[in-house]
Design a protein around this motif. Structure first.
Motif, mmCIF file in Angstrom:
data_model
loop_
_atom_site.group_PDB
_atom_site.id
_atom_site.type_symbol
_atom_site.label_atom_id
_atom_site.label_comp_id
_atom_site.label_asym_id
_atom_site.label_seq_id
_atom_site.Cartn_x
_atom_site.Cartn_y
_atom_site.Cartn_z
ATOM 1 N N ARG A 71 0.841 -1.208 0.000
ATOM 2 C CA ARG A 71 0.000 0.000 0.000
ATOM 3 C C ARG A 71 0.872 1.254 0.000
ATOM 4 O O ARG A 71 0.609 2.211 -0.724
ATOM 5 C CB ARG A 71 -0.924 0.006 1.219
ATOM 6 C CG ARG A 71 -2.208 -0.779 0.990
ATOM 7 C CD ARG A 71 -3.315 -0.292 1.919
ATOM 8 N NE ARG A 71 -2.917 -0.337 3.311
ATOM 9 C CZ ARG A 71 -3.022 -1.426 4.068
ATOM 10 N NH1 ARG A 71 -3.506 -2.534 3.561
ATOM 11 N NH2 ARG A 71 -2.641 -1.407 5.319
ATOM 12 N N PRO A 89 -9.863 9.370 -4.348
ATOM 13 C CA PRO A 89 -9.614 10.471 -3.401
ATOM 14 C C PRO A 89 -8.733 10.044 -2.224
ATOM 15 O O PRO A 89 -7.867 10.784 -1.782
ATOM 16 C CB PRO A 89 -11.012 10.856 -2.925
ATOM 17 C CG PRO A 89 -11.915 10.428 -4.024
ATOM 18 C CD PRO A 89 -11.286 9.235 -4.676
ATOM 19 N N ARG A 90 -8.920 8.801 -1.733
ATOM 20 C CA ARG A 90 -8.143 8.325 -0.582
ATOM 21 C C ARG A 90 -6.638 8.391 -0.882
ATOM 22 O O ARG A 90 -5.846 8.853 -0.057
ATOM 23 C CB ARG A 90 -8.555 6.879 -0.278
ATOM 24 C CG ARG A 90 -8.000 6.305 0.996
ATOM 25 C CD ARG A 90 -8.427 4.853 1.151
ATOM 26 N NE ARG A 90 -7.983 4.036 0.029
ATOM 27 C CZ ARG A 90 -6.769 3.502 -0.090
ATOM 28 N NH1 ARG A 90 -5.877 3.691 0.845
ATOM 29 N NH2 ARG A 90 -6.450 2.785 -1.143
ATOM 30 N N VAL A 91 -6.244 7.952 -2.104
ATOM 31 C CA VAL A 91 -4.827 7.953 -2.475
ATOM 32 C C VAL A 91 -4.322 9.382 -2.628
ATOM 33 O O VAL A 91 -3.218 9.721 -2.186
ATOM 34 C CB VAL A 91 -4.616 7.138 -3.785
ATOM 35 C CG1 VAL A 91 -3.221 7.360 -4.352
ATOM 36 C CG2 VAL A 91 -4.862 5.658 -3.535
ATOM 37 N N VAL A 93 -5.454 12.154 -1.187
ATOM 38 C CA VAL A 93 -5.354 12.812 0.135
ATOM 39 C C VAL A 93 -4.124 12.280 0.871
ATOM 40 O O VAL A 93 -3.338 13.049 1.448
ATOM 41 C CB VAL A 93 -6.646 12.572 0.963
ATOM 42 C CG1 VAL A 93 -6.454 13.002 2.408
ATOM 43 C CG2 VAL A 93 -7.816 13.310 0.343
ATOM 44 N N LEU A 94 -3.940 10.964 0.810
ATOM 45 C CA LEU A 94 -2.815 10.339 1.511
ATOM 46 C C LEU A 94 -1.476 10.845 0.962
ATOM 47 O O LEU A 94 -0.557 11.170 1.715
ATOM 48 C CB LEU A 94 -2.911 8.819 1.359
ATOM 49 C CG LEU A 94 -2.355 8.022 2.511
ATOM 50 C CD1 LEU A 94 -3.161 8.295 3.772
ATOM 51 C CD2 LEU A 94 -2.372 6.536 2.179
ATOM 52 N N SER A 126 -0.771 3.242 9.800
ATOM 53 C CA SER A 126 -1.698 4.025 10.639
ATOM 54 C C SER A 126 -0.942 4.827 11.705
ATOM 55 O O SER A 126 -1.480 5.805 12.245
ATOM 56 C CB SER A 126 -2.712 3.086 11.306
ATOM 57 O OG SER A 126 -2.031 2.113 12.078
#
Ligand code: FAD
Length: 140
Positions: A71, A89-91, A93-94, A126
């Motif tokens: 990941r 969007p998750r990628v 933002v990350l 995390s």
């Protein structure tokens, strides 16, 4: 490149796949040998539990060992414009957060250590979302 042997419904007996043959990374992340070592630990634990359904158990355990590094590396590759692949969007933002984190890590030792521990596979990704790290990254 990741080969998802854990998704196969059948696998030949007497054969297992490990290391780069299971998943190989962009060398700039320096994770291939570390993940290979995690595969080896997963294989050791599965062998200790006997030979029944060995391939199914091992590939599931190896997938769990590979996941965090995959990941991180695949997500980071998608930060490069020329890399092909969808960027949910998750990628996005990350990756924006990791850019801030890296800028902060250049002068904040606590952020640098937190980032190094995650890329060195000592902590899960995390850990970079812990309030103390998040605050330092956003402030930095
Ligand atoms: C430029 C570069 C930098 C890297 N830097 C890092 C790093 O800093 N940290 C890190 O953790 N990882 C790093 N890696 C990744 C690391 O080298 C690999 O993840 C690791 O070597 C994989 O080990 P492996 O045993 O799975 O495969 P390999 O090391 O590729 O071993 C496979 C072996 O099988 C042999 N072989 C292939 N086909 C056959 C055949 N038909 N019959 C018999 N033998 C065969 C090959 O000759 C080879 O010796 C880097 C990789 C590259 C390319």
């Amino acid at each position: 490149m990741r080969r998802r042997y854990e998704r196969l419904s059948r696998f030949p007996e007497g054969l297992l796949v490990t290391g780069d043959a299971l998943c190989n990374f962009n060398p700039i992340y320096g994770q291939g040998m570390a993940v290979g070592a995690l595969d080896a630990l997963a294989m050791r634990d599965c062998l200790r539990a006997g030979a029944t359904a060995l391939a199914r158990r091992y590939f599931a355990a190896a997938a769990r060992a590979v996941d965090p590094a995959w990941r991180l590396a695949a997500g980071a590759d998608l930060a490069m414009r020329e890399a092909e692949g969808s960027r949910p969007p998750r990628v996005r933002v990350l990756n924006a957060y990791v850019r801030r984190l890296q800028r902060a890590a250049a002068h904040d030792p606590a952020v640098a250590v937190a980032f190094g521990r995650v890329t060195g596979l000592l902590d899960p990704p995390s850990a970079l979302m812990r309030p103390a790290v998040l605050w330092r990254a956003l402030r930095g």
